[in-house]
Design a protein around this motif. Structure first.
Motif, mmCIF file in Angstrom:
data_model
loop_
_atom_site.group_PDB
_atom_site.id
_atom_site.type_symbol
_atom_site.label_atom_id
_atom_site.label_comp_id
_atom_site.label_asym_id
_atom_site.label_seq_id
_atom_site.Cartn_x
_atom_site.Cartn_y
_atom_site.Cartn_z
ATOM 1 N N ALA A 92 28.094 33.784 34.783
ATOM 2 C CA ALA A 92 28.919 33.958 33.529
ATOM 3 C C ALA A 92 28.778 32.939 32.600
ATOM 4 N N ARG A 93 28.595 31.553 33.336
ATOM 5 C CA ARG A 93 28.601 30.527 32.414
ATOM 6 C C ARG A 93 26.958 30.227 31.840
ATOM 7 N N GLU A 94 26.089 30.473 32.801
ATOM 8 C CA GLU A 94 24.775 30.559 32.511
ATOM 9 C C GLU A 94 24.013 31.433 31.688
ATOM 10 N N HIS A 95 24.645 32.660 31.934
ATOM 11 C CA HIS A 95 24.125 34.042 31.175
ATOM 12 C C HIS A 95 25.157 34.667 30.214
ATOM 13 N N ALA A 96 25.849 33.845 29.523
ATOM 14 C CA ALA A 96 26.942 34.481 28.531
ATOM 15 C C ALA A 96 26.122 35.238 27.665
ATOM 16 N N ALA A 97 24.983 35.049 26.880
ATOM 17 C CA ALA A 97 24.148 35.609 26.138
ATOM 18 C C ALA A 97 23.725 37.019 26.657
ATOM 19 N N LEU A 98 23.294 36.900 27.795
ATOM 20 C CA LEU A 98 22.840 38.188 28.360
ATOM 21 C C LEU A 98 23.929 39.209 28.841
ATOM 22 N N LEU A 99 25.088 38.855 29.083
ATOM 23 C CA LEU A 99 26.410 39.490 29.405
ATOM 24 C C LEU A 99 26.914 40.049 28.056
ATOM 25 N N ALA A 100 26.410 39.501 26.781
ATOM 26 C CA ALA A 100 27.135 39.660 25.710
ATOM 27 C C ALA A 100 27.173 41.014 25.398
ATOM 28 N N SER A 101 26.216 41.868 25.799
ATOM 29 C CA SER A 101 25.937 43.176 25.623
ATOM 30 C C SER A 101 26.684 44.183 26.716
ATOM 31 N N TRP A 102 27.356 43.488 27.528
ATOM 32 C CA TRP A 102 27.746 44.132 28.953
ATOM 33 C C TRP A 102 29.384 43.923 28.701
ATOM 34 N N GLN A 103 29.994 44.689 29.802
ATOM 35 C CA GLN A 103 31.470 44.291 30.154
ATOM 36 C C GLN A 103 31.348 44.498 31.443
ATOM 37 N N ILE A 104 32.418 43.788 32.097
ATOM 38 C CA ILE A 104 32.646 43.646 33.675
ATOM 39 C C ILE A 104 34.090 44.278 34.280
ATOM 40 N N LEU A 105 33.719 45.010 35.327
ATOM 41 C CA LEU A 105 34.977 45.296 36.059
ATOM 42 C C LEU A 105 34.816 44.856 37.279
ATOM 43 N N HIS A 106 35.827 43.817 37.602
ATOM 44 C CA HIS A 106 35.758 43.109 38.830
ATOM 45 C C HIS A 106 36.940 43.036 39.709
ATOM 46 N N GLN A 107 36.589 43.414 41.198
ATOM 47 C CA GLN A 107 37.622 43.431 42.012
ATOM 48 C C GLN A 107 37.508 41.935 42.696
ATOM 49 N N THR A 108 38.472 41.290 42.682
ATOM 50 C CA THR A 108 38.499 39.966 43.310
ATOM 51 C C THR A 108 39.023 39.961 44.710
ATOM 52 N N GLY A 109 39.687 40.798 45.135
ATOM 53 C CA GLY A 109 40.565 40.362 46.287
ATOM 54 C C GLY A 109 41.963 39.576 45.809
ATOM 55 N N LYS A 110 42.933 39.371 46.670
ATOM 56 C CA LYS A 110 43.989 38.691 46.463
ATOM 57 C C LYS A 110 43.904 37.246 45.813
ATOM 58 N N GLU A 111 42.899 36.604 46.127
ATOM 59 C CA GLU A 111 42.362 35.342 45.589
ATOM 60 C C GLU A 111 41.389 35.236 44.735
ATOM 61 N N GLY A 112 41.556 34.602 43.478
ATOM 62 C CA GLY A 112 40.447 34.325 42.432
ATOM 63 C C GLY A 112 40.476 35.159 41.188
ATOM 64 N N ALA A 113 41.789 35.986 41.042
ATOM 65 C CA ALA A 113 41.732 36.879 39.967
ATOM 66 C C ALA A 113 41.842 35.950 38.733
ATOM 67 N N ASP A 114 42.785 34.813 38.730
ATOM 68 C CA ASP A 114 43.273 34.151 37.644
ATOM 69 C C ASP A 114 41.743 33.468 37.246
ATOM 70 N N GLU A 115 41.209 32.804 38.224
ATOM 71 C CA GLU A 115 39.939 32.048 37.779
ATOM 72 C C GLU A 115 38.703 33.149 37.132
ATOM 73 N N MET A 116 38.871 34.255 37.814
ATOM 74 C CA MET A 116 37.748 34.868 37.410
ATOM 75 C C MET A 116 38.068 35.216 35.494
ATOM 76 N N ARG A 117 39.362 35.588 35.583
ATOM 77 C CA ARG A 117 39.606 36.040 34.110
ATOM 78 C C ARG A 117 39.211 34.831 33.239
ATOM 79 N N ALA A 118 39.535 33.779 33.560
ATOM 80 C CA ALA A 118 39.363 32.363 32.794
ATOM 81 C C ALA A 118 37.805 32.049 32.567
ATOM 82 N N ALA A 119 37.196 32.490 33.587
ATOM 83 C CA ALA A 119 35.738 32.221 33.229
ATOM 84 C C ALA A 119 35.082 33.127 32.549
#
Length: 361
Positions: free
Chosen positions: A196-223
């Protein structure tokens, strides 16, 4: 299993098993596919391990697990013929032993490309052995291969727009599904943060549905928020049918269930197999799709930057650039989807059901 009644599922005592089966629904009438909750029993089995503590837990739990299995079989037998269908895992072994003692037929279904210890033992005692992947290993060459088995709940008849709306996503934006399995995958989460950090421009035309498991959801939302990417991040996705229905592409582990669901839903997927299995069986789970040019495969190097060097370009190609020698109108994603369609339906469950009914006779 008693074919004259609602199937009974035997699971471990892990809370996750009860959570998943507690939400499952079983068909009760041809016109009603959601009225009956799954009937399940937790069996006090423990996995086998070579370390002294693990070996002790396995041995001390064996007798109680077999007795619990025999009680379930005897109860089911009062309603008609019983068939035990074993799908592998540490709970299956004592249940098969219970079936042997009670003299009921056993059907084994192997889901992973490299059978585990339990399945290799069970296969020697089963009347019929089916496998959803090309059989590998001693004694497996006589197993009958069938198409993948997919839960009804993993396929939806809703439109992509309806599925996306259910997760609070835009109905018209291409969607990338990220799943590390029901417990998540920390290394995939870390890889996606870097991507996400390196390819933000490529992902600009996409959206993401991400299942993180019990750990890491907050970090992924922030990223994703920092990169300006629209995303729905959840520790656990209950309705995987809608998740696959929302997806145009996916990144995930290569457990038998995930591979089967990608096949059934025709979603081009980059598989990153679990890296800690010595036999690397998840890699071999994915190979039928990879060999058919219907999926991509990358090694999970655990380190995010190492994954960026291998999996990063593959994911970028999947969601953005054109495939080699493809026409401008046909992306790599389109070619993978077409090859997935050519594999045929994921109808292994119907084959298993027919075999169970035959054994019940």
């Amino acid at each position: 299993m008693n074919p004259a009644s609602t199937p009974r599922f035997l699971c471990s005592t892990r809370p996750l098993d009860a959570e998943i089966l507690g939400k499952a629904r079983i068909a009760g009438h041809p016109a009603d596919f959601s009225s009956h909750p799954a009937d399940f029993v937790a069996i006090p089995a423990q996995p086998f391990g070579l370390r002294p503590r693990a070996a002790f837990r396995f041995i001390s739990s064996w007798g109680g697990a077999v007795r619990a299995g025999r009680e379930v079989i005897r109860s089911a037998r009062t309603r008609g013929p019983v068939v035990v269908a074993a799908f592998g895992g540490f709970v299956a072994a004592p249940i098969v032993q219970a079936a042997r003692v009670e003299r009921v037929p056993i059907l084994m279904v192997n889901l992973d490309a490299i059978p585990g210890k339990a399945n290799r033992w069970i296969a020697r005692h089963a009347k019929r052995v089916l496998t959803t992947t090309p059989p590998r290993g001693a004694g497996s060459t006589t197993w009958t291969q069938i198409r993948p088995i997919v839960r009804r709940a993993s396929i939806t008849d809703r439109t992509a727009a309806e599925c996306r709306a259910a997760f609070g996503l835009d109905t018209n934006t291409p969607t990338l599904l990220i799943t590390g399995g029901s417990q998540g995958a920390g290394s995939i989460n870390a890889f996606m943060q870097a991507f996400a950090r390196e390819h933000a421009a490529l992902l600009a035309s996409w959206q993401i549905l991400h299942q993180t498991g019990k750990e890491g959801a907050d970090e992924m939302r922030a990223a994703y928020a920092d990169a300006g990417i629209r995303a729905s991040v959840m520790p656990f996705i209950t309705d995987m049918g809608q998740a696959w229905g929302a997806a145009d592409a996916a990144v995930g582990r290569a457990g038998a269930g995930t591979v089967a669901e990608a096949w059934a839903n025709r979603v081009p997927t980059l598989f990153m197999p679990y890296p800690y299995h010595k036999d690397q069986h998840q890699k071999f789970n994915a190979m039928p799709l990879v060999d058919a040019r219907a999926a991509l495969l990358a090694t999970d190097h655990i380190d995010a930057q190492a994954n960026m060097r291998e999996a990063g370009p593959m994911l970028a190609a999947l969601i953005g650039s054109q495939a080699p020698n493809a026409t401008p109108e046909q992306s790599q994603r389109d070619r993978l989807a077409a090859n997935l369609k050519s594999l045929g339906p994921a109808d292994g469950a119907a084959t298993v059901a027919a075999q169970i009914l035959e054994l019940a006779k």
